[in-house]
Design an enzyme around this catalytic site. Structure first.
Site, short mmCIF file in Angstrom:
data_model
loop_
_atom_site.label_atom_id
_atom_site.label_comp_id
_atom_site.label_asym_id
_atom_site.label_seq_id
_atom_site.Cartn_x
_atom_site.Cartn_y
_atom_site.Cartn_z
N THR A 124 16.76 -7.34 -8.08
CA THR A 124 16.22 -7.03 -6.76
C THR A 124 17.06 -8.02 -5.53
O THR A 124 17.23 -9.15 -5.66
CB THR A 124 14.90 -7.45 -6.70
OG1 THR A 124 14.18 -6.64 -7.69
CG2 THR A 124 14.12 -7.17 -5.30
N CYS A 268 -10.61 6.49 17.99
CA CYS A 268 -11.05 6.16 16.48
C CYS A 268 -10.19 4.76 16.17
O CYS A 268 -11.03 3.85 15.92
CB CYS A 268 -11.04 7.22 15.67
SG CYS A 268 -12.06 8.72 16.11
#
Length: 436
Positions: A124, A268
């Site tokens: 990684t 919302c």
């Protein structure tokens, strides 16, 4: 194929064993003689479900062996997999010492090899490390040129400890980052017959793909735990709540809302996020993740403001101003907020929205306009052409056909800032995307 696998930790051991089980000839390499001896004896050096039997069978059949001699491994392989760890340094950056050491070992081995060789990085790495560290180290140690004398690619792993063998054999995706299509295909072919999608991408995309996955997993865990904190404080069954949440595969567990773009708004999301974080404060709960959502959203608007101002132009047109395409809802629209911030910085603003007619607004939307942004009427014009005519910067907020026509007609001295991700406009000379 003959493979050498450098680094016999979780990723390297599982990769070596599983590739051997798939019929490849594999030699594992590690500086730790104890790990090498264990594999040589047919014993798994780590505890991982299903791995012991695979290693035992692979070593007994002669498809898998291990050594501490990098030169021996290089001489006996067509491709080398780098699987060493990249742990955290003290400052949070990656410790790339093992990566550099192995790149140099492989590069040294490349000196004596004839024919092609592919170096496959499974470790990684942060974006840029492949080009800035791995490839230069390989080239320096081998005195050979990547892309001509050998090929280097990235093949990030998506293996979970505890289910790594199953993850290897049943991948959701195989990602290969490479500049050379032939080298990329060679690595893709290693997974022939396994499920999952195939993605051949640039090295940088392959590097960051692993981080996006892991940060998302970390985010999900923290999100679920903070929901659990709220539910427990109210004596609510958090697992049932999450079962309800997970049942929605259209919006919740789906690609919805996961496209890089601009800030959210509307009636919302802002108010509900405020309400749940207010409840947390009342309950004396510290929920850093949920409490960071609104500041993070606000930062996207501030970032956009800085970006627009960086062009040092003052006449700005907005094509669209509703919080979401296809609506006339202006409540907490990030585009209205951005327009107001630009006004405050001395910009001249013109707005056209093909859905917004102030005389036809009703209910809470009308109340919001009249009480919060009553001056919006002075900024609105009747057509897209009128909005962009004298603009120096044009901000595209939605994929309306009318907006796209206007964007295509822009003069060469006008800057188009795309907030809606319209790829067919990217050929425009002064095109720029907000998050791409």
């Amino acid at each position: 194929m003959k493979l050498s696998v450098f680094g016999l930790g979780y990723v390297g051991t599982v990769s070596a064993a599983c590739f051997a089980a798939r019929g490849h000839q594999v030699v594992g390499v590690d500086v730790n003689a104890s790990k090498v001896d264990l594999i040589q004896s047919g014993t798994a050096p780590i505890v991982e479900a299903g791995l012991a039997g695979i290693i035992r069978e692979a070593t007994s059949s002669g498809r898998l062996r291990a050594t501490t001699d990098a030169g021996d491994a290089m001489a006996d392989s067509d491709a080398s997999l780098i699987c060493v760890g990249t742990p955290s340094a003290r400052n949070g950056n990656l410790d790339t010492q093992a990566l550099i050491r192995v790149a140099r070992e492989i590069g040294t081995g490349l000196k004596d090899k004839s024919g092609g060789h592919v170096v496959v990085v499974r470790s990684t790495m942060l974006p840029g490390i492949f080009r800035s560290i791995v490839v230069p180290e390989l080239e320096a140690a081998s005195n050979r040129k990547a892309g001509a004398d050998f090929h280097a690619v990235i093949n990030p792993e998506f293996l979970r400890e505890g289910s790594a063998v199953d993850d290897f054999n049943n991948p959701e995706k195989v990602v290969v980052g490479a500049d050379d299509a032939g080298a990329a295909q060679l690595v893709v072919d290693l997974y022939e017959g396994l499920p999952g999608t195939r993605h051949t991408v640039s090295p940088e995309i392959a590097e960051v793909a692993k981080y996006v996955d892991n940060v998302w997993h970390a985010l999900k865990i923290c999100f679920a735990n903070e929901v659990g904190n709220i539910c427990k404080s109210q004596n609510i069954d958090s697992h049932t709540v999450m079962d309800v949440f997970l049942s929605d595969r259209k919006l919740n567990i789906s690609p919805a809302y996961l496209a890089p773009g601009f800030a959210f708004g509307g009636s919302c999301l802002p108010k509900d996020t405020r309400a749940i974080t207010y409840l947390a404060r009342v309950l004396d709960l510290e929920l850093p993740l949920l409490q960071a959502i609104l500041p993070s959203n606000h930062r996207q608007i501030e970032r956009a403001l800085d970006w627009v101002l960086s062009f040092e132009r003052r006449r700005v047109a907005f094509l669209g101003c509703a919080f979401k395409a296809g609506t006339d809802d202006l409540r907490e629209s990030p585009y209205i907020i951005l327009a107001e911030r630009l006004l405050g910085k001395g910009c001249t603003i013109r707005i056209f929205d093909d859905n917004v007619r102030l005389s036809m607004l009703t209910g809470a939307n009308k109340k919001y306009v009249h009480t919060t942004i009553p001056h919006i009427a002075k900024l609105l014009v009747g057509s897209a052409e009128a909005a962009v005519e004298n603009a120096e910067i044009v901000i595209l907020t939605a994929r309306s056909p009318e907006y796209i026509v206007a964007a295509r007609s822009l003069r060469g001295d006008q800057i188009l800032l795309d907030f809606a991700n319209v790829p067919e406009l990217s050929h425009i000379s002064n095109y720029n995307g907000v998050n791409w």
